[in-house]
Every structure is written in C-alpha cells, then in structure tokens.
Design a protein around this motif. Structure first.
Motif, short mmCIF file in Angstrom:
data_model
loop_
_atom_site.label_atom_id
_atom_site.label_comp_id
_atom_site.label_asym_id
_atom_site.label_seq_id
_atom_site.Cartn_x
_atom_site.Cartn_y
_atom_site.Cartn_z
N ASP A 21 -8.11 -6.26 9.96
CA ASP A 21 -6.81 -6.67 10.61
C ASP A 21 -6.24 -5.57 11.66
O ASP A 21 -6.10 -4.92 10.35
CB ASP A 21 -6.05 -7.52 9.55
N VAL A 22 -5.46 -5.82 12.40
CA VAL A 22 -4.67 -4.36 12.98
C VAL A 22 -4.17 -4.21 11.68
O VAL A 22 -2.90 -4.76 10.41
CB VAL A 22 -4.02 -4.68 13.47
N PRO A 23 -3.52 -2.58 11.85
CA PRO A 23 -2.13 -2.07 10.67
C PRO A 23 -1.23 -2.14 10.73
O PRO A 23 -0.65 -2.80 12.28
CB PRO A 23 -2.05 -0.45 10.80
N LEU A 24 0.00 -2.81 10.19
CA LEU A 24 1.30 -2.96 9.52
C LEU A 24 2.09 -1.24 10.40
O LEU A 24 2.93 -1.63 10.79
CB LEU A 24 1.40 -4.02 8.47
N ALA A 25 2.16 -0.75 9.78
CA ALA A 25 2.68 0.62 9.69
C ALA A 25 1.42 1.73 9.33
O ALA A 25 0.71 1.82 8.95
CB ALA A 25 3.54 -0.04 7.92
N ARG A 26 2.01 2.79 9.39
CA ARG A 26 1.99 3.69 9.52
C ARG A 26 2.29 3.98 7.99
O ARG A 26 4.14 4.10 8.15
CB ARG A 26 1.97 5.56 10.03
N VAL A 27 1.61 4.89 7.51
CA VAL A 27 1.89 4.89 5.51
C VAL A 27 1.83 6.49 4.62
O VAL A 27 0.87 6.65 4.86
CB VAL A 27 1.64 3.92 4.66
N PHE A 28 3.00 7.39 4.58
CA PHE A 28 2.51 8.16 4.39
C PHE A 28 3.45 8.70 2.81
O PHE A 28 4.09 7.89 2.62
CB PHE A 28 4.04 9.22 5.38
N ASP A 29 3.08 9.03 1.59
CA ASP A 29 3.25 9.53 0.54
C ASP A 29 4.47 10.53 0.51
O ASP A 29 4.65 10.77 0.97
CB ASP A 29 2.25 10.54 -0.40
N ALA A 30 4.88 10.63 -0.95
CA ALA A 30 6.11 11.57 -0.86
C ALA A 30 6.11 12.55 -0.65
O ALA A 30 7.19 13.02 0.36
CB ALA A 30 6.74 11.71 -2.22
N GLU A 31 5.41 13.35 0.24
CA GLU A 31 4.73 14.84 1.11
C GLU A 31 4.50 15.05 2.41
O GLU A 31 3.99 16.08 2.92
CB GLU A 31 3.71 15.61 -0.27
N GLY A 32 4.30 13.67 2.74
CA GLY A 32 4.31 13.17 3.48
C GLY A 32 2.92 13.45 4.63
O GLY A 32 2.63 13.60 5.70
N ALA A 33 1.88 13.01 3.03
CA ALA A 33 0.77 13.20 4.22
C ALA A 33 0.12 11.78 4.54
O ALA A 33 0.55 10.65 3.21
CB ALA A 33 -0.59 13.52 2.46
N GLU A 34 -0.89 11.32 5.42
CA GLU A 34 -0.16 10.05 5.89
C GLU A 34 -2.07 8.74 5.25
O GLU A 34 -2.89 9.85 4.91
CB GLU A 34 -0.85 9.75 7.54
N GLY A 40 -1.75 -1.65 5.24
CA GLY A 40 -0.52 -2.94 5.11
C GLY A 40 -1.68 -3.21 6.78
O GLY A 40 -2.60 -2.35 7.69
N SER A 41 -1.26 -4.95 6.64
CA SER A 41 -1.69 -5.26 8.28
C SER A 41 -1.62 -7.09 8.34
O SER A 41 -0.30 -6.84 7.26
CB SER A 41 -3.80 -5.48 7.35
N ARG A 42 -1.50 -7.05 8.97
CA ARG A 42 -0.82 -8.05 9.90
C ARG A 42 -1.67 -9.12 10.81
O ARG A 42 -3.13 -8.79 11.70
CB ARG A 42 0.40 -8.04 10.40
N HIS A 46 1.55 -15.11 11.90
CA HIS A 46 2.48 -14.98 11.61
C HIS A 46 2.63 -14.10 9.35
O HIS A 46 3.66 -14.01 8.71
CB HIS A 46 3.14 -15.85 10.85
N VAL A 47 1.13 -14.23 9.49
CA VAL A 47 1.02 -13.17 7.86
C VAL A 47 1.16 -11.49 8.02
O VAL A 47 0.33 -11.43 8.83
CB VAL A 47 -0.43 -14.03 7.44
N THR A 48 1.69 -11.16 7.00
CA THR A 48 1.73 -8.99 7.10
C THR A 48 1.82 -9.04 5.15
O THR A 48 1.75 -10.18 4.58
CB THR A 48 3.13 -9.01 7.24
N GLY A 49 1.09 -8.25 5.25
CA GLY A 49 0.84 -7.41 3.36
C GLY A 49 1.13 -6.33 3.36
O GLY A 49 0.76 -5.16 4.63
N THR A 50 1.60 -5.73 2.46
CA THR A 50 1.76 -4.24 2.39
C THR A 50 1.22 -3.97 1.34
O THR A 50 1.17 -4.69 0.15
CB THR A 50 2.93 -3.57 2.13
N PHE A 51 -0.12 -2.58 0.60
CA PHE A 51 0.08 -2.34 -1.02
C PHE A 51 1.33 -1.40 -1.62
O PHE A 51 1.02 -1.62 -2.61
CB PHE A 51 -0.85 -1.20 -1.03
N PHE A 52 2.11 -1.04 -0.50
CA PHE A 52 3.72 -0.65 -2.03
C PHE A 52 4.57 -2.16 -1.73
O PHE A 52 4.35 -2.33 -1.56
CB PHE A 52 3.77 0.74 -0.30
N HIS A 53 5.25 -1.44 -2.20
CA HIS A 53 6.60 -2.70 -3.09
C HIS A 53 7.78 -2.03 -2.39
O HIS A 53 8.04 -0.80 -2.32
CB HIS A 53 6.94 -2.87 -4.67
#
Length: 438
Positions: free
Chosen positions: A401-414, A419-421, A424-431
């Motif tokens: 599926d298409v990505p839901l977001a650009r996701v970066f760690d705490a030091e700014g590395a992508e 996640g994906s969408r 009507h359905v979305t999901g992420t690995f982060f809480h």
C-alpha cells in the motif's frame, strides 16, 4: 498552586529492582491511607497498568521528548486530589536520546527537574560495598540542580555487607532510605518487550502485597514521605489530546492493550465514548462506532486465535467499507494480509492492508519516532507532525500500500517503516504519543 509532593524512583540502569520498589512503595503508602498518584517517565506501555493495580489510581506517562510543556502540565494535573506522587523512571536516570524533542532528551532526570520531584536512587549493591557510594555520588553530582532524596540499597547480602555499604554512603553524605536484602522471589515475569502485562500475571495482587510488606520492613517510609516535594501545577486537562471520533470502538484484551492512558483520558474528557471489545473473544466492534482503533500488544502470541475469530474479522471488514479503522504496531499487523509467527507459520489476518509481517527472524525495532503525515489519519490531517514510540521484534515481508507518513527516528534519520493506508484503513508501527506541537 502546586502539585502534591512527589518523588521519582530511578536507578543507574535497568534491572536494578526499581519496579519492585515502585510497586511496593505505591501499595504501602496506599495502605497507610494516602491517595497516591503514580506516573511513568518515558514511553513504556506496560508499567502504568502495574502502577494502577498497586495504587488503585490510573497512572500516566510523562515524556519530555515527545510532549511539549502544555501536555506535560495537563498530565501532571491528573495528580489533583492526591496526597503524594510517586513516579517511576525508565532505564538509567540520565538516559535519553541524542537530540532533544519539544522539551528535552526524554530522560527521567528531565522529568524530575520539570516536576520538582526529588530522586530516590535504587542501587543494586551486589558484588560491591563502599564502592556503591562512588556510583551514587556520581549520579548525585552529574547534575547538581537535580533534587536528590537519597538511596535505597537493593540486594544486600548480609548485615556486614549492609554495614560496609552504609559507611560509604555516610562518607559521601548520601541519605540511606532503605536496605533491601537479597531475595530471588522478588522479580516480575518478563518477555521480549519487558514485563508481561498486568492482566497476564498469575497472581498480581498477592505479588504486590508481598512487595509492600517487604518494603514496609526494610524501608523508612516516613523518611520517604518527608523527602517528597513538587513544582508548580500545570494547566487544565484542556491540553490533553482530543479524540479522533465521537464513538471509538477500542480493541482491549491480552493481544491489544498498549494504549497510552493520557490519550484515553483526553478522549473521555472531551466527551468521546470508548466502546471496548475483545478480538480474542471473537467480539466484533460496535456496529455504530465512528472509528475502530486497534492498539499494539502481542498479536503474535495469539495469531491462531485471531485468524479464527470470524465475527471479529467480519465486523472489522464491514466497518472498513464506510468508516475509518486505525491500527498501531500489533494492531497494524492484524490489519494486514498475514502474520508469520516465530515458528514460521503464516496466519491469515484481516486483509485490509497489504502488510505481511514476520517474527521468524527477530528484528529489534526500538525508539522514538517523528512522523510527518502524507495523508489523513483518524484525528489528524495530512501535513501534521506526530510524535510516538516504536518497540517490536517483527520485520516487514510485504507492504503493497501507499505510505501513510514519512517517519524519522529521534536523531532525524528517515526510516522505511512508513505506515500505510488503503481506503478507510490506516496503520503505523509507532504508538502515538502526541501531536508534535502539543
């Protein structure tokens, strides 16, 4: 106006016994007739449920990396009406990330400073005596501005061991608030994300009562009460997160339980209705819900049961035809096509996303996440920046599926776990913890 006086229980590292001390102290203070407000410093999903069982009052996470000052203050204000606050640190006292978030680096020391709570340092003194004072003194002096209540010496082997260790603390000028003799039965069962969940403990009430009796015998409770202090009261609960919908069907059982308490408190405070249901009991989400939310948890331990839960899966799919469904981490995995367990067996999941995840070869994923949404997700529009935390051992096998977001760690590395969408359905690995500006 000030918060109730409080303390933060911390340690030089994980595995020193601070959770045992925390639970025993919460219960002992409650037994003394005090209304005790627990908190957890950092993004831990599991400990707050143990705190609630011990104190009889909801525990909340405070996170100086993911939360801005208004949200931190609103969560701290949940202590209103309590006689004393006891917070539990995470990892070592000064452990955090390299780059600050909204407020800081996410360490327990930052939480204590922000809230004005003196630190009680739990030291494992096994294998040392006077040398333990050098460790404690280093923690005391690392940041002289940090309020410091004293130390609890854990796993002391004998009266002679205690005497020698106390000599070192006296020389360093550090108050000893308790000495806990070594006992092998004072441990909580663990699995790969830390402690087992509170709902899974075979006899949690008996365990907590035992910790309280142990602390009452070996810790100076009155000295601990006197050491408690606090800073200014935060703003009202208006700064808590707003609900993503009015009627929210929330999966809630041993497979799906990792929801941050401040989110649920914010949703309820704004008038949202939380409609819990159990996928493991093959319950479908409420048919009139506006949103289905699947939190993280341990779906990999129950994959066969979930795959056979036809009422749950049918109700979920029916809801997704017209209304939003969102999953976090374990909930995200359950929305996918399949989940491969540690033995290599593939289990059919909901099929609402093209995600296939595997535990056959464990891959450690841990840390804070900053997400920039590429599309809407429940409660947030495209372009919003969110802060959260990721902790799991699964790997992605397929993601169509298409990505839901650009996701970066705490030091700014992508990172690649976007996640994906789909529909009507979305999901992420982060809480999700908070919107980045909250």
């Amino acid at each position: 106006m000030t918060n109730p006086p409080g303390l933060l229980i911390s340690a030089p590292s994980s595995g020193t016994g601070k959770t045992t001390v925390m639970l025993g102290l919460l219960r002992a203070l409650a037994e003394d007739g005090l209304t005790v407000q627990p908190f957890k410093s950092g993004p831990d999903y599991i400990d707050p449920a143990f705190h609630r069982a011990a104190a009889g009052r909801a525990s909340f996470n405070l996170d100086s990396w993911a939360m801005g000052a208004p949200l931190l203050g609103a969560i701290a204000a949940q202590a209103k009406g309590a006689d004393i606050v006891v917070a539990e640190g995470s990892m070592g006292l000064f452990d955090g990330v390299a780059k600050p978030g909204e407020l800081g680096h996410g360490s327990s020391a930052e939480t204590a400073l922000r809230m004005g709570w003196p630190v009680v340092l739990v030291l494992d003194v096994g294998g040392q005596a006077q040398s333990a004072a050098a460790t404690a003194l280093g923690f005391r002096m690392y940041n002289p501005d940090l309020p410091f209540a004293g130390v609890i010496l854990n796993r002391c082997a004998s009266p002679r061991h205690e005497r020698l260790t106390r000599l070192g603390m006296e020389r360093a000028g550090l108050p000893v608030l308790g000495v806990l003799p070594r006992r092998g039965d004072l441990t909580l069962p663990e699995r790969h994300l830390g402690l087992i969940q509170a709902v899974e403990h075979p006899d949690l009430e008996s365990a907590i009562a035992g910790y309280a009796a142990f602390l009452r015998e070996h810790v100076e409770l009155e000295a601990i009460k006197r050491a408690a202090s606090s800073g200014p009261m935060g703003p009202s609960s208006a700064a808590l997160p707003r609900p993503p919908a009015q009627r929210i069907a929330l999966a809630r059982d041993a497979a799906f339980s990792f929801t941050y308490p401040h989110l649920l408190e914010g949703w309820r405070a704004a008038g949202a209705e939380i409609l819990p249901f159990s996928p493991l009991a093959d319950e479908a989400p409420a048919p009139d819900a506006d949103l289905v939310w699947l939190p993280g948890g341990y779906p990999e331990l129950h994959a066969g049961t979930l795959a056979a839960a036809e009422r749950f899966l049918t109700g979920l799919r029916r809801h997704a035809e017209t209304r939003p469904v969102h999953g976090e981490c374990g909930g995200y995995m359950a929305l996918g096509e399949g989940l491969i367990d540690k033995d290599g067996t593939r289990h059919r999941m909901a099929g609402l996303l093209g995600l296939v995840t595997s535990y056959e070869k464990r891959r450690f994923n841990l840390g804070y996440r900053r997400a920039e949404l590429l599309a809407d997700m429940p409660g947030f529009s495209a372009g919003t920046a969110l802060r959260g935390h990721e902790f799991h051992y699964s790997s992605i096998v397929e993601q169509s599926d298409v990505p839901l977001a650009r996701v970066f760690d705490a030091e700014g590395a992508e990172g690649p776990q976007t996640g994906s969408r789909r529909g009507h359905v979305t999901g992420t690995f982060f809480h999700l913890i908070a919107e980045a500006s909250a």
